[in-house]
Design a protein around this motif. Sequence first.
Motif, PDB file in Angstrom:
ATOM      1  N   ASP A 103       2.227 -10.388  11.873  1.00  0.00           N
ATOM      2  CA  ASP A 103       3.301  -9.415  12.118  1.00  0.00           C
ATOM      3  C   ASP A 103       4.342  -9.341  11.007  1.00  0.00           C
ATOM      4  N   ASN A 122       7.613  -1.260  19.287  1.00  0.00           N
ATOM      5  CA  ASN A 122       7.694  -2.610  18.745  1.00  0.00           C
ATOM      6  C   ASN A 122       9.094  -2.791  18.181  1.00  0.00           C
ATOM      7  N   TYR A 123       9.604  -3.995  18.258  1.00  0.00           N
ATOM      8  CA  TYR A 123      10.943  -4.318  17.760  1.00  0.00           C
ATOM      9  C   TYR A 123      10.802  -5.180  16.515  1.00  0.00           C
ATOM     10  N   ILE A 177      13.382  -0.306  15.857  1.00  0.00           N
ATOM     11  CA  ILE A 177      12.204  -0.082  16.694  1.00  0.00           C
ATOM     12  C   ILE A 177      11.175   0.740  15.925  1.00  0.00           C
ATOM     13  N   THR A 202      -4.804  -5.385  26.900  1.00  0.00           N
ATOM     14  CA  THR A 202      -4.270  -4.957  25.615  1.00  0.00           C
ATOM     15  C   THR A 202      -4.803  -3.578  25.240  1.00  0.00           C
ATOM     16  N   LYS A 220       9.457  -8.281   9.941  1.00  0.00           N
ATOM     17  CA  LYS A 220       8.709  -9.033  10.956  1.00  0.00           C
ATOM     18  C   LYS A 220       8.832  -8.333  12.295  1.00  0.00           C
ATOM     19  N   ILE A 221       7.698  -8.051  12.938  1.00  0.00           N
ATOM     20  CA  ILE A 221       7.705  -7.553  14.319  1.00  0.00           C
ATOM     21  C   ILE A 221       8.028  -8.759  15.199  1.00  0.00           C
ATOM     22  N   VAL A 222       9.096  -8.654  15.978  1.00  0.00           N
ATOM     23  CA  VAL A 222       9.508  -9.793  16.814  1.00  0.00           C
ATOM     24  C   VAL A 222       9.153  -9.616  18.281  1.00  0.00           C
ATOM     25  N   ARG A 223       8.847  -8.385  18.667  1.00  0.00           N
ATOM     26  CA  ARG A 223       8.447  -8.155  20.057  1.00  0.00           C
ATOM     27  C   ARG A 223       7.561  -6.918  20.124  1.00  0.00           C
ATOM     28  N   HIS A 224       6.423  -7.078  20.773  1.00  0.00           N
ATOM     29  CA  HIS A 224       5.502  -5.964  20.985  1.00  0.00           C
ATOM     30  C   HIS A 224       5.734  -5.400  22.383  1.00  0.00           C
ATOM     31  N   GLY A 225       5.812  -4.079  22.465  1.00  0.00           N
ATOM     32  CA  GLY A 225       5.933  -3.409  23.749  1.00  0.00           C
ATOM     33  C   GLY A 225       4.764  -2.465  23.953  1.00  0.00           C
ATOM     34  N   GLN A 226       4.735  -1.805  25.104  1.00  0.00           N
ATOM     35  CA  GLN A 226       3.655  -0.852  25.392  1.00  0.00           C
ATOM     36  C   GLN A 226       3.683   0.329  24.428  1.00  0.00           C
TER      37      GLN A 226
END
Length: 162
Positions: free
Chosen positions: A101, A133-134, A160, A15, A124-130
Amino acid sequence: MLLWCLSINISFAQTLPPPTYPRVVGYLGIVHPLLTIDEGGSEINFKDHYVVGFPIGLNLWKSKQIGFSVEVVPLIRAQDGTSRVANVLFHPGVLVNLGHDFTFAGRLAFETSGRYGVTPVLNKIVRHGQTLNYFVAIPLPVRFGNDRPISATVSFQFGIVF
């Protein structure tokens, strides 16, 4: 050699370090007003017309819990075979991290149409990326002014954060 490759993959999969504050992030989105209600009745998007907005914003997080946001939202209206930028919204506000989130944004609203008001938003953040974030959000705009009745809208937004 195989163990060395695995160790590199594992080190990249770790992380990211926690962010430092103050912290600035930008975001882009798409917002769809779904239903607007005023004293004259209700108006449903996608029925006789289609309105879509493109929020563009910057968030300045003072700490993990509180921040300031400024957003500009051009809104396009398509109806009867034509489309146009029908309104541009200036949308400053306060951000509150609710944990897990979720973020609450309490926004003021100033529209080029002459309307003004407030917009509470649950995000709400629904997906974390490098690097991205989505998110999904439910904005609930309430508008006044310009010789029109008070109106309230339910909207759906996604986008995003970078």
